[in-house]
Design an enzyme around this catalytic site. Sequence first.
Site, short mmCIF file in Angstrom:
data_model
loop_
_atom_site.label_atom_id
_atom_site.label_comp_id
_atom_site.label_asym_id
_atom_site.label_seq_id
_atom_site.Cartn_x
_atom_site.Cartn_y
_atom_site.Cartn_z
N TYR A 18 0.82 -1.34 -0.01
CA TYR A 18 -0.06 0.12 -0.05
C TYR A 18 0.67 1.07 0.04
CZ TYR A 18 -3.37 3.44 1.68
OH TYR A 18 -4.30 4.56 1.57
N LYS A 22 1.40 4.16 -2.96
CA LYS A 22 1.26 5.48 -3.03
C LYS A 22 2.47 6.27 -3.57
CE LYS A 22 -0.01 5.58 1.45
NZ LYS A 22 -0.21 6.05 2.58
N HIS A 54 -20.54 3.08 1.65
CA HIS A 54 -21.29 1.55 1.20
C HIS A 54 -21.06 0.85 2.67
CE1 HIS A 54 -21.31 -2.41 -0.39
NE2 HIS A 54 -21.85 -1.89 -1.49
N ARG A 59 -14.67 -0.87 5.87
CA ARG A 59 -13.64 0.13 6.78
C ARG A 59 -14.29 0.26 8.37
NH1 ARG A 59 -11.86 4.55 3.36
NH2 ARG A 59 -12.10 3.62 1.11
#
Length: 124
Positions: A18, A22, A54, A59
């Site tokens: 991740y 980035k 959503h 999350r």
Amino acid sequence: SPLSRHHTHSHAHPQSCYDEGKRVAETMMCAYRDQNDVSIRIARIFNTFGPRMHPNDGRVVSNFIIQSLQNKDITIYGDGSNTRSFQYVDDLVNGLVKLMNGGCDTPINIGNPDEYTIKDFATK
């Protein structure tokens, strides 16, 4: 042991994809700016919540809301000591507008500077 958000592990570590993704994207934006003499903006967006999330996005905010609405126990992964900062979507949009109207072409963090442990967030 769980890694903190400020980890210092190798770029080859399994959990580094991740961060490395980035970094590559930001580097490509800067190279494009330099090669083509164009203006760019780089936003580093923190955890954001608000309407139209959503419910199954995985999350922490949406998980906690769905579990609460279903009268289920809140699920905390690990010991809850991991920290996060949260911002409301309106604050994110305001930050993005300011970034776009500004002259900064280096990465800018857009988020709440205050961090909370997941355990504290779950209990408040």
